[in-house]
Design a protein around this motif. Sequence first.
Motif, PDB file in Angstrom:
ATOM      1  N   GLY A 178      97.319 -41.796 -45.368  1.00 27.31           N
ATOM      2  CA  GLY A 178      95.933 -41.548 -44.998  1.00 27.31           C
ATOM      3  C   GLY A 178      94.970 -41.562 -46.176  1.00 27.31           C
ATOM      4  N   PRO A 179      93.692 -41.764 -45.899  1.00 28.93           N
ATOM      5  CA  PRO A 179      92.689 -41.902 -46.964  1.00 28.93           C
ATOM      6  C   PRO A 179      92.577 -40.695 -47.880  1.00 28.93           C
ATOM      7  N   ALA A 180      92.704 -39.479 -47.332  1.00 26.39           N
ATOM      8  CA  ALA A 180      92.510 -38.286 -48.157  1.00 26.39           C
ATOM      9  C   ALA A 180      93.581 -38.188 -49.236  1.00 26.39           C
ATOM     10  N   LYS A 181      94.837 -38.410 -48.879  1.00 27.68           N
ATOM     11  CA  LYS A 181      95.901 -38.297 -49.880  1.00 27.68           C
ATOM     12  C   LYS A 181      95.908 -39.496 -50.829  1.00 27.68           C
ATOM     13  N   ILE A 182      95.534 -40.656 -50.334  1.00 24.95           N
ATOM     14  CA  ILE A 182      95.407 -41.810 -51.223  1.00 24.95           C
ATOM     15  C   ILE A 182      94.324 -41.539 -52.267  1.00 24.95           C
ATOM     16  N   ALA A 183      93.201 -40.981 -51.833  1.00 27.40           N
ATOM     17  CA  ALA A 183      92.123 -40.649 -52.771  1.00 27.40           C
ATOM     18  C   ALA A 183      92.575 -39.589 -53.773  1.00 27.40           C
ATOM     19  N   LEU A 184      93.373 -38.621 -53.316  1.00 23.80           N
ATOM     20  CA  LEU A 184      93.890 -37.584 -54.201  1.00 23.80           C
ATOM     21  C   LEU A 184      94.755 -38.198 -55.299  1.00 23.80           C
TER      22      LEU A 184
END
Length: 303
Positions: A98-104
């Motif tokens: 998901g985008p949130a963990k990829i961004a993290l």
Amino acid sequence: MTDWQSEIEAAAARIAGHVRVTPVARLTLGGFDVEIKLEQMQHTGSFKARGAFNTLLSGSVPPGGVVAASGGNHGAAVGHAAAALGHAAHIFVPEIAGPAKIALIERTGATCHVVPGVYADALEAAQDHEARTGAMQVHAYDAVQTLAGQGTCLREWEAQGLEAETVLIAVGGGGLIGGSLAWLAGRRKVVAVEPRLAPTLHTALQGGRPVDVEVAGVAANALGARRIGELAFGLAQGIESVLVEDEAILAARDLLWREARLLVEPAGSAALAALISGACRPDPGERVAVLICGANPAPDPLD
């Protein structure tokens, strides 16, 4: 045969100063008095930093840097540890991260590669990268240095005065529960908690060996390993294993926010879900502890 106590003691000395000593609390949640450890306050929002730092500090990192496959949290931890120690990192994650963990992960400075499929597909891609570049593979759960690093969490908790006879721990690939069991060495009862839609350890214990299972559900991007690690499986023989529904996981997540203002991801609330849903039923007077393991919800509430 691995001397786990020595490995975990060495890991604790090795990673001291690189990881946080996370706080503990005693709370009433859903009518249960519980001891909790707030490991979601660890660097990058999960216990994974312990194993990542222990692995990188245990040997010489090659010129190719480090590589890891992850559902999200492990990748962020490896990226953080690599950056702190001056190494390049390549992290392979499945689309369900998901985008949130990829961004993290990207915020750590690591190069993040998104792979179609699930964790097992990301692991295959990470292994291909290792073969091509000679990078150090930092396994998310099935490696001695990873388990030893994760085992420092329970070592730390006991030093902080853990009183409970029973500790509830969420299971993905098995790094956290494996390290916890290795440290505790039977001194306390450990209950393994998994989503019903990702019953990796539960299926292995029932069948007598690790096997591939289908994984899905609200916690799949953190507890979605398709097969339990061999090390954790060996350490988990004879323990209690329970399954929880997605609805219970989300209810526990909401309860932690409403009653304690703790913002966690579904994986972080899974262990508590076993208690409040009745999947785990303590005996009268039995003291229970819950390990809160992750705080990276999707979407990120600040994005």
